[in-house]
Design a protein around this motif. Structure first.
Motif, PDB file in Angstrom:
ATOM      1  N   SER A  81       0.829  -1.218   0.000  1.00 22.47           N
ATOM      2  CA  SER A  81       0.000   0.000   0.000  1.00 22.47           C
ATOM      3  C   SER A  81       0.855   1.257   0.000  1.00 22.47           C
ATOM      4  CB  SER A  81      -0.942   0.005   1.209  1.00 22.47           C
ATOM      5  OG  SER A  81      -1.919  -1.011   1.102  1.00 22.47           O
ATOM      6  N   LEU A  82       1.937   1.251   0.777  1.00 25.10           N
ATOM      7  CA  LEU A  82       2.826   2.418   0.812  1.00 25.10           C
ATOM      8  C   LEU A  82       3.478   2.625  -0.546  1.00 25.10           C
ATOM      9  CD1 LEU A  82       4.113   4.645   2.555  1.00 25.10           C
ATOM     10  CD2 LEU A  82       5.941   3.017   3.127  1.00 25.10           C
TER      11      LEU A  82
ATOM     12  N   ALA B 244      -5.832  -4.848  -2.118  1.00 21.60           N
ATOM     13  CA  ALA B 244      -5.612  -4.258  -0.795  1.00 21.60           C
ATOM     14  C   ALA B 244      -4.991  -2.871  -0.925  1.00 21.60           C
ATOM     15  CB  ALA B 244      -4.719  -5.171   0.043  1.00 21.60           C
ATOM     16  N   ALA B 245      -4.005  -2.735  -1.807  1.00 18.06           N
ATOM     17  CA  ALA B 245      -3.341  -1.442  -1.987  1.00 18.06           C
ATOM     18  C   ALA B 245      -4.296  -0.398  -2.546  1.00 18.06           C
ATOM     19  CB  ALA B 245      -2.129  -1.594  -2.898  1.00 18.06           C
ATOM     20  N   ASN B 246      -5.258  -0.821  -3.341  1.00 18.33           N
ATOM     21  CA  ASN B 246      -6.209   0.126  -3.931  1.00 18.33           C
ATOM     22  C   ASN B 246      -6.959   0.918  -2.878  1.00 18.33           C
ATOM     23  OD1 ASN B 246      -7.876   1.248  -6.116  1.00 18.33           O
ATOM     24  ND2 ASN B 246      -9.493  -0.041  -5.287  1.00 18.33           N
ATOM     25  N   THR B 247      -7.231   0.309  -1.738  1.00 14.16           N
ATOM     26  CA  THR B 247      -7.940   0.994  -0.654  1.00 14.16           C
ATOM     27  C   THR B 247      -6.979   1.537   0.404  1.00 14.16           C
ATOM     28  OG1 THR B 247      -8.188  -1.093   0.554  1.00 14.16           O
ATOM     29  CG2 THR B 247      -9.966  -0.485  -0.955  1.00 14.16           C
ATOM     30  N   LEU B 248      -5.671   1.494   0.116  1.00 15.94           N
ATOM     31  CA  LEU B 248      -4.643   1.871   1.092  1.00 15.94           C
ATOM     32  C   LEU B 248      -4.811   1.076   2.381  1.00 15.94           C
ATOM     33  CD1 LEU B 248      -4.211   5.752   0.727  1.00 15.94           C
ATOM     34  CD2 LEU B 248      -3.099   3.893  -0.525  1.00 15.94           C
ATOM     35  N   SER B 249      -5.168  -0.182   2.230  1.00 16.04           N
ATOM     36  CA  SER B 249      -5.347  -1.047   3.384  1.00 16.04           C
ATOM     37  C   SER B 249      -4.025  -1.247   4.112  1.00 16.04           C
ATOM     38  CB  SER B 249      -5.893  -2.406   2.928  1.00 16.04           C
ATOM     39  OG  SER B 249      -6.038  -3.280   4.016  1.00 16.04           O
ATOM     40  N   LEU B 250      -4.107  -1.377   5.430  1.00 14.28           N
ATOM     41  CA  LEU B 250      -2.946  -1.717   6.241  1.00 14.28           C
ATOM     42  C   LEU B 250      -2.780  -3.235   6.165  1.00 14.28           C
ATOM     43  CD1 LEU B 250      -3.723   0.514   9.356  1.00 14.28           C
ATOM     44  CD2 LEU B 250      -2.551   1.134   7.222  1.00 14.28           C
TER      45      LEU B 250
ATOM     46  N   THR C 297      -9.758   7.508  11.445  1.00 22.24           N
ATOM     47  CA  THR C 297      -9.893   6.066  11.637  1.00 22.24           C
ATOM     48  C   THR C 297      -9.752   5.391  10.278  1.00 22.24           C
ATOM     49  OG1 THR C 297     -11.360   6.397  13.515  1.00 22.24           O
ATOM     50  CG2 THR C 297     -11.370   4.220  12.489  1.00 22.24           C
ATOM     51  N   TRP C 298      -8.788   4.507  10.179  1.00 24.52           N
ATOM     52  CA  TRP C 298      -8.479   3.904   8.877  1.00 24.52           C
ATOM     53  C   TRP C 298      -9.583   2.938   8.473  1.00 24.52           C
ATOM     54  CZ3 TRP C 298      -4.903   6.752   6.957  1.00 24.52           C
ATOM     55  CH2 TRP C 298      -4.269   6.398   5.764  1.00 24.52           C
ATOM     56  N   GLN C 299      -9.872   2.885   7.180  1.00 28.18           N
ATOM     57  CA  GLN C 299     -10.998   2.102   6.704  1.00 28.18           C
ATOM     58  C   GLN C 299     -10.779   0.594   6.845  1.00 28.18           C
ATOM     59  OE1 GLN C 299     -14.019   3.064   5.598  1.00 28.18           O
ATOM     60  NE2 GLN C 299     -14.659   0.953   5.219  1.00 28.18           N
ATOM     61  N   LEU C 300      -9.616   0.103   6.428  1.00 29.22           N
ATOM     62  CA  LEU C 300      -9.473  -1.347   6.273  1.00 29.22           C
ATOM     63  C   LEU C 300      -8.075  -1.827   6.641  1.00 29.22           C
ATOM     64  CD1 LEU C 300     -10.647  -4.073   5.141  1.00 29.22           C
ATOM     65  CD2 LEU C 300      -9.753  -3.372   2.911  1.00 29.22           C
ATOM     66  N   SER C 301      -8.020  -2.957   7.301  1.00 28.39           N
ATOM     67  CA  SER C 301      -6.766  -3.698   7.441  1.00 28.39           C
ATOM     68  C   SER C 301      -6.978  -5.074   6.819  1.00 28.39           C
ATOM     69  CB  SER C 301      -6.354  -3.835   8.910  1.00 28.39           C
ATOM     70  OG  SER C 301      -7.351  -4.495   9.667  1.00 28.39           O
TER      71      SER C 301
ATOM     72  N   VAL D  17       4.234   5.595   8.686  1.00 29.50           N
ATOM     73  CA  VAL D  17       4.669   6.470   7.588  1.00 29.50           C
ATOM     74  C   VAL D  17       3.507   6.761   6.641  1.00 29.50           C
ATOM     75  CG1 VAL D  17       6.161   6.621   5.553  1.00 29.50           C
ATOM     76  CG2 VAL D  17       7.083   5.761   7.712  1.00 29.50           C
ATOM     77  N   LEU D  18       2.748   5.735   6.288  1.00 23.99           N
ATOM     78  CA  LEU D  18       1.625   5.932   5.374  1.00 23.99           C
ATOM     79  C   LEU D  18       0.623   6.929   5.952  1.00 23.99           C
ATOM     80  CD1 LEU D  18      -0.039   5.210   2.856  1.00 23.99           C
ATOM     81  CD2 LEU D  18      -0.918   3.217   4.099  1.00 23.99           C
ATOM     82  N   GLN D  19       0.237   6.757   7.193  1.00 24.76           N
ATOM     83  CA  GLN D  19      -0.768   7.636   7.796  1.00 24.76           C
ATOM     84  C   GLN D  19      -0.226   9.049   7.994  1.00 24.76           C
ATOM     85  OE1 GLN D  19      -1.926   5.365  11.294  1.00 24.76           O
ATOM     86  NE2 GLN D  19      -3.545   4.318  10.160  1.00 24.76           N
ATOM     87  N   HIS D  20       1.028   9.175   8.368  1.00 20.76           N
ATOM     88  CA  HIS D  20       1.660  10.486   8.562  1.00 20.76           C
ATOM     89  C   HIS D  20       1.714  11.257   7.243  1.00 20.76           C
ATOM     90  CE1 HIS D  20       4.450  13.348  10.455  1.00 20.76           C
ATOM     91  NE2 HIS D  20       5.295  13.178   9.445  1.00 20.76           N
ATOM     92  N   VAL D  21       2.167  10.595   6.186  1.00 23.83           N
ATOM     93  CA  VAL D  21       2.263  11.250   4.876  1.00 23.83           C
ATOM     94  C   VAL D  21       0.877  11.590   4.354  1.00 23.83           C
ATOM     95  CG1 VAL D  21       2.950  10.901   2.468  1.00 23.83           C
ATOM     96  CG2 VAL D  21       4.484  10.205   4.314  1.00 23.83           C
ATOM     97  N   PHE D  22      -0.081  10.692   4.564  1.00 29.15           N
ATOM     98  CA  PHE D  22      -1.446  10.933   4.088  1.00 29.15           C
ATOM     99  C   PHE D  22      -2.046  12.182   4.741  1.00 29.15           C
ATOM    100  CE2 PHE D  22      -6.045  10.388   4.536  1.00 29.15           C
ATOM    101  CZ  PHE D  22      -6.424  10.154   3.215  1.00 29.15           C
ATOM    102  N   VAL D  23      -1.922  12.299   6.062  1.00 27.72           N
ATOM    103  CA  VAL D  23      -2.472  13.463   6.762  1.00 27.72           C
ATOM    104  C   VAL D  23      -1.830  14.749   6.257  1.00 27.72           C
ATOM    105  CG1 VAL D  23      -2.547  14.643   8.988  1.00 27.72           C
ATOM    106  CG2 VAL D  23      -3.210  12.252   8.830  1.00 27.72           C
TER     107      VAL D  23
END
Length: 510
Positions: free
Chosen positions: A218-219, A361-367, A341-345, A277-283
């Motif tokens: 996802s990253l 999984a990557a399409n939804t930026l899933s963890l 709150t992240w949508q999907l893991s 890192v993914l969540q930090h960069v996304f925000v």
């Protein structure tokens, strides 16, 4: 074609129908409209359908965000609740962020007015309008074949950035990312020539092991970063390490083993570092994008500016590698409470079979987490509340064919809204995925007509709850046709299950 325009049969207006998503949205007009096929004008965003017509006023059934720009993409006004904006004669592109996204290209004065329960876009006189629609649904545009060799899988995952519409902060919008190429396992690595991966200057190094590659998929997609082999997990920009992915505690500024929540402890250090890192960069992208096409008043921007001084305008214009380098220099605790709150893991087995689920999984930026071990659930011991769901009904049970008992597992917990499991066995605490199910969403034929729903009720005391109006109401943007069935025998229920229904709603106890 994903979206098509039709004349509204219920009154003057236009209906856009998204046959893949099963959605439609009506634009009411003051007079009947004649739709004319149109070539695709140069809208600022890619669109799925274009038509033209002559109208003076459009009415939306409820308030949605509307953005008016001039032809050089400068945002002039943003309209939402209780807005009244009038623009002088000019060339405008109007974006309507409804259940299906619309774009209007028009010349002349424009007025946008929103009331408590409707929205109106009007022109001084009947005007020629170019109307386009964009679906929120998008499937893979290409298929990459890979072997199970880790370095081939790295090359395959490195193509995920090819679906990005942009490397600007606007890719934090799902509509600006596109679906990564589909992965299939074969005898050799084959990447179609049509796949064009952006040169972002970003690379993710991980050991050449499948679980490590799964964790960064996802990253890699979000950053447009190539995945390459290396002794230790790390993120590089233009060949220089900018952050280690080996230990999430270093990213968070924690001592190892201190301050880690129970949920985080269930992820490996690499998986947690990738998540951080993914969540930090996304925000930070969501904040920086307010310097671009959507300069809206964002609460998270105000909060961030109270904590750190960032050159937002400069960052918006910077190349992605430079921008991400600046982002990771910002302490991660600055954005921690701003992460939604992240949508999907998605939890996957470490086996090679999990390769083919990665693009979905990557399409939804899933963890993505790899379940090296999971708890097997003894079906002889009922979970809490299970007996309440299986109490007998008054009718005599009919004999049924014995079923093969599947194995049940319990995967590690996650703090996301949804959890999914891909692997052997059925999860008791997550949605089970299969390659067939995720591919069916994009490969099945678009529905022609409303969604067919069957409602089965085998409990007399619950019958008042299953009236069609009470369950589904009247939603014009989601057309459906509901059929009700009551007190079915097992054979009758089997007949219903074999019918061409889109959705079965069972009300009662099993």
């Amino acid at each position: 074609m994903t979206v098509e325009f039709r004349a509204n049969e219920d009154g003057p207006g236009i209906v856009a129908v998204d046959s893949v998503e099963g959605r439609q949205f009506s634009l009411s007009t003051d007079e009947p409209v004649s739709l004319t096929p149109a070539s695709r004008p140069s809208f600022n965003e890619p669109v799925d359908a274009v038509t033209s017509c002559h109208i003076q006023k459009i009415t939306l059934p409820y308030v949605v965000p509307v953005f008016v720009r001039n032809t050089d993409e400068t945002l002039l006004v943003e309209c939402d609740n209780f807005t009244h904006e009038t623009l002088p004669a000019g060339e405008y592109e109007i974006e309507i962020a409804a259940a299906i996204k619309f774009f209007l290209r028009v010349s002349g004065p424009v007025t946008v007015q929103s009331l408590s329960d409707s929205m109106h876009i009007s022109f001084d006189e009947t005007t020629h309008v170019e109307l386009a629609a964009q679906s929120y649904s998008e499937g893979p545009a290409a298929t990459v074949t890979t072997t199970t060799d880790p370095e081939d899988v790295m090359a395959a995952v490195s193509t995920f950035g090819s679906s990005l519409e942009t490397t600007s902060p606007e890719r934090s919008f799902p509509s600006q990312r596109g679906h990564p190429p589909q992965l299939e396992v074969g005898s050799t690595l084959m990447i179609p020539d049509s796949i064009d991966v952006p040169e972002t200057g970003l690379e993710i190094e991980v050991p050449p092991e499948l679980p490590a590659i799964y964790a960064v998929a996802s990253l890699s997609h979000y950053l447009g970063a190539r995945v390459v082999p290396g002794p230790e997990p790390r993120l590089l920009a233009n060949g220089t390490e900018i952050v280690s992915l080996a230990d999430s505690s270093e990213i968070r500024g924690e001592r190892t083993g201190v301050g880690t929540s129970e949920t985080n402890a269930e992820r490996t250090p690499l998986e947690q570092a990738v998540t951080d890192v993914l969540q930090h960069v996304f925000v930070l992208d969501c904040v920086v994008r307010t310097e671009g096409q959507y300069p809206i008043d964002l609460a998270e921007r105000r909060q961030l500016e109270e904590r750190v001084d960032l050159p937002l305008e400069t960052l918006y214009a910077a190349p992605i590698a430079e921008r991400v380098t600046t982002y990771v220099d910002v302490p991660f605790d600055v954005t921690k409470d701003l992460v939604p709150t992240w949508q999907l893991s998605t939890h996957v087995s470490p086996d090679p079979e999990s390769i083919e689920i990665l693009s979905y999984a990557a399409n939804t930026l899933s963890l993505i987490s790899v379940e090296q071990q999971h708890q097997h659930v003894d079906t002889a011991s009922e979970p809490p509340g299970y007996g309440a769901l299986t109490r007998s009904v008054s009718r005599e049970a009919e004999p049924v064919e014995p079923a093969v008992e599947p194995s049940y597992i319990r995967i590690s917990s996650s703090d996301t809204l949804e959890q999914a499991w891909f692997g052997e066995g059925r999860s008791v605490n997550a949605n089970d995925l299969s390659i067939e199910s995720v591919r069916n969403r994009f490969t099945s034929e678009p529905a022609d007509g409303p969604i067919e729903i069957g409602v089965v009720c085998n409990e007399a005391q619950m019958a008042p709850e299953v009236s069609e109006a009470a369950l589904y109401g009247d939603r014009k943007d989601l057309p459906f046709d509901v059929s009700s069935y009551r007190n079915l025998s097992c054979r009758e229920l089997a007949d219903v299950l074999q019918r061409d229904l889109d959705f079965l709603h069972y009300v009662g106890h099993v």
